[in-house]
Design an enzyme around this catalytic site. Structure first.
Site, PDB file in Angstrom:
ATOM      1  N   CYS A 155       0.821  -1.232   0.000  1.00 58.93           N
ATOM      2  CA  CYS A 155       0.000   0.000   0.000  1.00 58.93           C
ATOM      3  C   CYS A 155       0.846   1.270   0.000  1.00 58.93           C
ATOM      4  O   CYS A 155       0.366   2.339  -0.375  1.00 58.93           O
ATOM      5  CB  CYS A 155      -0.950   0.009   1.192  1.00 58.93           C
ATOM      6  SG  CYS A 155      -2.142  -1.344   1.122  1.00 58.93           S
ATOM      7  N   ASN A 205     -10.021   0.095  -0.461  1.00 60.27           N
ATOM      8  CA  ASN A 205      -8.555   0.129  -0.413  1.00 60.27           C
ATOM      9  C   ASN A 205      -8.005  -0.396  -1.736  1.00 60.27           C
ATOM     10  O   ASN A 205      -8.098  -1.587  -2.017  1.00 60.27           O
ATOM     11  CB  ASN A 205      -8.068  -0.723   0.768  1.00 60.27           C
ATOM     12  CG  ASN A 205      -6.561  -0.694   0.933  1.00 60.27           C
ATOM     13  OD1 ASN A 205      -5.838  -0.181   0.074  1.00 60.27           O
ATOM     14  ND2 ASN A 205      -6.078  -1.243   2.031  1.00 60.27           N
ATOM     15  N   HIS A 265      -3.333   7.426   2.406  1.00 60.60           N
ATOM     16  CA  HIS A 265      -3.716   6.122   1.876  1.00 60.60           C
ATOM     17  C   HIS A 265      -5.133   5.816   2.342  1.00 60.60           C
ATOM     18  O   HIS A 265      -5.488   6.057   3.501  1.00 60.60           O
ATOM     19  CB  HIS A 265      -2.735   5.060   2.371  1.00 60.60           C
ATOM     20  CG  HIS A 265      -3.166   3.656   2.045  1.00 60.60           C
ATOM     21  ND1 HIS A 265      -3.577   3.289   0.787  1.00 60.60           N
ATOM     22  CD2 HIS A 265      -3.264   2.551   2.828  1.00 60.60           C
ATOM     23  CE1 HIS A 265      -3.908   2.011   0.805  1.00 60.60           C
ATOM     24  NE2 HIS A 265      -3.723   1.543   2.022  1.00 60.60           N
TER      25      HIS A 265
END
Ligand code: UT7
Length: 322
Positions: free
Chosen positions: A115, A279, A249
């Site tokens: 990520c 996500n 994020h």
């Protein structure tokens, strides 16, 4: 040190057409729209079509970024793709993107920091360009995270989505008061087994599925994020009050809110897309950047903090004068 900085000249993004809502998911696993929204803030995610690969998403986002910069692929000499879901084990997805964009010069490679991949890729392009190894880069975060999910595991399959975002980075003019001001990258491999995929070339010779100790990730996330945010603020003599936009994020709205509260950031300065995209791993930050640039929030001259945290654990932040 040079007095020239790398600037972000444009942004672009691509989301697959298919949208999967929480209600759609509740027909597959034992979950509810209410649970997902309460615990994560996610309402829907995009899912890549059969035959649509990470390189397709990446190339589409890259084309948009080049169009928004008013340049063509002839003007690019570096492609970096941050991804955890490559089309193939090798070559690098960046090489496939290079082929799809019709580029035969320059260099192309992938970055794997899960990520945090986009923040790592921005830092890599920043160093690469500053050191004269290239003139202009396409920095892309692209994922087909849906292909790594165990669709019987409700603790993970509700969290992720597919998408891609891209920026064009290039050297600014000498003395130009914009660009990447500072970056902090961190990792601590002792945490790798709290968020990982249970397959791989060398271990199982399979692709595997995402496995996660959600509570453990959650526990570390806010502290790690704020640590690197303060580091880049300190390095540049800025404070939280100087920030125009915080582009985190997009893993979980509760993590974003927790970091915002700890940093003392007004919620209206925080860009949130997790509700629509879920996500998207390395794609989440450039997708959020694209959203806030396209709707007119992020403007030339704004002070923008990007940050991410994910598998490894890896984490990082970058402060950018837009
Ligand atoms: O880039 C980093 C990527 N990862 C992350 O950022 C994840 C970080 N962690 C999280 O976001 C949260 O920990 C989750 C959203 C994954 C989970 O939220 P939580 O508040 O930590 O819930 P939990 O794991 O403690 O689960 C609470 C309950 C459990 O039931 P019991 O044991 O209390 O009866 C779970 O079985 O919720 C249950 N549960 C679900 N219920 C409905 C877990 N997943 C679901 C689901 N639908 N999808």
């Amino acid at each position: 040190m040079t007095d020239r900085r790398t600037i972000i000249r444009s942004v672009g993004a691509y989301l697959p057409a298919q949208v999967m809502t929480n209600d759609d998911l509740s027909k597959i696993v034992d979950t509810t729209d209410e649970w997902i929204q309460q615990r994560t803030g996610i309402k829907q995610r995009h899912i890549a079509a059969e035959g649509e690969n990470t390189s397709d998403l990446a190339a589409a986002a890259a084309r948009k970024a080049m169009e928004n910069a008013g340049i063509t692929i002839a003007d690019i000499d570096l492609i970096i793709v941050a991804t955890t879901t490559p089309d193939m084990t090798f070559p690098a997805t960046a090489a496939v993107v290079q082929q799809k964009l019709g580029m035969h010069h320059g260099a192309a490679f992938d970055i794997q920091a899960v990520c945090s991949g986009f923040v790592y890729a921005v830092a890599t392009a920043d160093s690469y360009l500053k050191n004269g190894l290239g003139k202009r880069a396409l920095v892309i975060g692209a994922e087909t995270a849906s292909r790594l999910l165990d669709w019987t595991d409700r603790t993970t399959c509700v969290l992720f989505g597919d998408g891609a975002g891209a920026v064009v980075m290039e050297m600014g003019k000498p003395g130009e008061d914009r660009g990447v001001l500072a970056t902090a990258l961190r990792s601590d491999g002792q945490h790798w087994n709290k968020l990982y995929v249970d397959g791989g070339v060398s271990s199982t010779r399979t692709v595997g599925h995402v496995r996660m100790e959600g509570k453990e990730v959650f526990k570390h996330a806010v502290g790690m994020i704020t640590d690197v945010v303060y580091k880049v603020l300190d390095d540049t003599g800025n404070t939280i009050a100087d920030l125009d936009w915080f582009v985190p994020h997009q893993a979980n709205k509760r993590i974003i809110d927790g970091a915002g509260v700890k940093l003392g950031l007004p919620p209206e300065k925080v860009v949130v897309t997790v509700d629509r995209h879920a996500n998207t791993s390395a794609a989440s930050v450039p997708l959020a950047l694209n959203t806030a640039v396209a709707d007119g929030r992020i403007k030339r001259g704004d002070l923008v903090m990007i940050e991410a945290m994910g598998g490894g654990f890896t984490w990082g932040a970058s402060l950018i004068r837009w």
